[in-house]
Design an enzyme around this catalytic site. Sequence first.
Site, PDB file in Angstrom:
ATOM      1  N   GLY A 226       0.711  -1.168   0.004  1.00  0.00           N
ATOM      2  CA  GLY A 226       0.055   0.144  -0.089  1.00  0.00           C
ATOM      3  C   GLY A 226       0.784   1.193   0.035  1.00  0.00           C
ATOM      4  N   GLU A 267       4.464  -6.089   2.271  1.00  0.00           N
ATOM      5  CA  GLU A 267       4.487  -6.623   0.574  1.00  0.00           C
ATOM      6  C   GLU A 267       4.170  -5.456  -0.350  1.00  0.00           C
ATOM      7  OE1 GLU A 267       0.714  -8.639   1.294  1.00  0.00           O
ATOM      8  OE2 GLU A 267       1.465 -10.383   2.398  1.00  0.00           O
ATOM      9  N   PRO A 268       5.295  -4.837  -0.470  1.00  0.00           N
ATOM     10  CA  PRO A 268       4.950  -3.626  -1.296  1.00  0.00           C
ATOM     11  C   PRO A 268       5.009  -3.905  -2.958  1.00  0.00           C
ATOM     12  CG  PRO A 268       7.367  -3.530  -0.501  1.00  0.00           C
ATOM     13  CD  PRO A 268       6.602  -4.850   0.132  1.00  0.00           C
ATOM     14  N   ARG A 306      -5.511   2.143 -16.216  1.00  0.00           N
ATOM     15  CA  ARG A 306      -5.503   2.944 -14.836  1.00  0.00           C
ATOM     16  C   ARG A 306      -6.325   4.237 -15.099  1.00  0.00           C
ATOM     17  NH1 ARG A 306      -2.171   4.630 -11.840  1.00  0.00           N
ATOM     18  NH2 ARG A 306      -3.038   3.731  -9.706  1.00  0.00           N
ATOM     19  N   CYS A 336     -12.087   1.682 -29.341  1.00  0.00           N
ATOM     20  CA  CYS A 336     -13.546   2.379 -29.784  1.00  0.00           C
ATOM     21  C   CYS A 336     -14.259   2.473 -28.669  1.00  0.00           C
ATOM     22  CB  CYS A 336     -13.897   1.629 -30.735  1.00  0.00           C
ATOM     23  SG  CYS A 336     -12.992   1.583 -32.357  1.00  0.00           S
ATOM     24  N   GLU A 337     -13.972   3.258 -27.622  1.00  0.00           N
ATOM     25  CA  GLU A 337     -14.715   3.796 -26.437  1.00  0.00           C
ATOM     26  C   GLU A 337     -14.380   5.392 -26.113  1.00  0.00           C
ATOM     27  OE1 GLU A 337     -15.630   1.481 -22.966  1.00  0.00           O
ATOM     28  OE2 GLU A 337     -15.403  -0.650 -24.052  1.00  0.00           O
TER      29      GLU A 337
HETATM   30  N1  LLP Z   1      -0.579  -7.269  -0.503  1.00  0.00           N
HETATM   31  C1  LLP Z   1      -1.890  -7.703  -0.792  1.00  0.00           C
HETATM   32  C2  LLP Z   1      -2.601  -8.551  -0.159  1.00  0.00           C
HETATM   33  C3  LLP Z   1      -2.449  -6.724  -1.920  1.00  0.00           C
HETATM   34  O1  LLP Z   1      -3.779  -6.931  -2.231  1.00  0.00           O
HETATM   35  C4  LLP Z   1      -1.858  -5.700  -2.637  1.00  0.00           C
HETATM   36  C5  LLP Z   1      -2.366  -4.988  -3.710  1.00  0.00           C
HETATM   37  C6  LLP Z   1      -0.377  -5.583  -2.346  1.00  0.00           C
HETATM   38  C7  LLP Z   1       0.049  -6.076  -1.291  1.00  0.00           C
HETATM   39  C8  LLP Z   1       0.173  -4.512  -2.827  1.00  0.00           C
HETATM   40  O2  LLP Z   1      -0.218  -3.193  -2.827  1.00  0.00           O
HETATM   41  P1  LLP Z   1       0.691  -1.978  -3.295  1.00  0.00           P
HETATM   42  O3  LLP Z   1       1.913  -1.952  -2.553  1.00  0.00           O
HETATM   43  O4  LLP Z   1       0.871  -2.377  -4.782  1.00  0.00           O
HETATM   44  O5  LLP Z   1      -0.281  -0.860  -3.110  1.00  0.00           O
HETATM   45  N2  LLP Z   1      -4.686  -1.955  -9.763  1.00  0.00           N
HETATM   46  C9  LLP Z   1      -4.705  -1.090  -8.817  1.00  0.00           C
HETATM   47  C10 LLP Z   1      -3.972  -1.659  -7.466  1.00  0.00           C
HETATM   48  C11 LLP Z   1      -4.617  -2.844  -6.966  1.00  0.00           C
HETATM   49  C12 LLP Z   1      -3.835  -3.397  -5.528  1.00  0.00           C
HETATM   50  C13 LLP Z   1      -4.178  -4.790  -5.285  1.00  0.00           C
HETATM   51  N3  LLP Z   1      -3.586  -4.968  -4.122  1.00  0.00           N
HETATM   52  C14 LLP Z   1      -3.946   0.263  -9.286  1.00  0.00           C
HETATM   53  O6  LLP Z   1      -3.576   0.222 -10.464  1.00  0.00           O
HETATM   54  O7  LLP Z   1      -3.859   1.234  -8.618  1.00  0.00           O
END
Ligand code: LLP
Length: 384
Positions: A226, A267-268, A306, A336-337
């Site tokens: 996150g 878990e980045p 995104r 085409c949207e």
């Molecule tokens: N751990 C878990 C359990 C998760 O569900 C996620 C992301 C992460 C770690 C990694 O999160 P991050 O560090 O990347 O924020 N498609 C969306 C982002 C979806 C994230 C889903 N889960 C976007 O493009 O913004």
Amino acid sequence: MKIKNNKLFLGKFSTQSLAKKHGTPIYVYETETIRSQYLKLLKNIAYPKLQIHYACKANTNILILKFFKKLGSKIETVSKGEVTLALKAGFKPKDIIYTSTSVSKDEMAFVIKNKIKVSLDSLSQIELYGKLNPNNDIGIRVNQGIGAGHHDHVITGGIMSKFGIPLEHLNNAKKLAEKYKLKITSLHQHIGSNVLDKNILLKAFDKLLETAINFPDLESLDFGGGFGVSYLPKEKDLDLKTLGTEMTRRMNNFCEKYGKKLDLVLEPGRFLVAESGVLLSTVTEIKNNPKRTFVGVNTGFNHLIRPTMYGSYHEIINTSRAKGLVIKADIVGNICESGDVFGRDRKITSPKVGDILAILNAGAYGYVMASHYNSRSLPREILV
Ligand code: LLP
């Protein structure tokens, strides 16, 4: 990555030369940026038993996975496909965590067969796991009622989110674990994605520590991902220094009380790879109506969804023109949207057909979310 007068370099290569040699549309990633983001996390979160598990959903390019392995990272996965890629990239099963949702029996059996660590997301997942693999260690994912993120779609804590076991059900989780002789050795939480406010992250961290004290067999705490990056030109970066200092201090205090030094797992995903990637495209058409100018390119939301999906901002530069008139235009794709727009009213050095536009910060959740919509091919990817 360097940008000077619209000239963009990844490593020693200009985007112009890369586009010329490999064609467009193409994702280009730079290992140097990934390395420096990885080191930034290690430096700022100085807890000695820190374990980074790269959340590979952000970018599963096999060369990037291998690069993370080389850096010493571990990995977080969500599907059979991601586990398979992680193993192929050389990660050992003990260094792979699987955290998923709506998991089928077949997929759970696959994860168990490959001896992958799990963070189980629901009471039914504990039941399923227990039936298939009793007498083992498990992690469980809690939903602590705290959520955050850049868009509703990516908030994973709170009552509206399908993720995690609510605090009210943790006693049931313990009972189920006992029934199958499963030892809960890890507690996991993840509040959402692209969080730039350290305070909300710390609030969730404190809550996790408060919950953890009631679990006697823990070996690790998994804080999820996150960690945000700034996409908008004037957006403030996450204050990683304070966040890291505070997490370390609070973790140390907790471990003293708990009587054991636990691992701290992070878990980045985005933080490690977003800024390492660009999507290069070629201008195919310039079109005006009485009010607007549209700059059309040879890619679309089938390659980078995104902006369309979350209204996300990605900086766009015309790498073919160092100088020239700056115009305001809508940068649009070839799907085409009408929602196929990368940016409205963008200031851009007046493009001509054939110019190479770079869409920045596209290393996370870019290619991995691409599709074949409109029967267009996927873009290429290269790693510099
Ligand atoms: N751990 C878990 C359990 C998760 O569900 C996620 C992301 C992460 C770690 C990694 O999160 P991050 O560090 O990347 O924020 N498609 C969306 C982002 C979806 C994230 C889903 N889960 C976007 O493009 O913004």
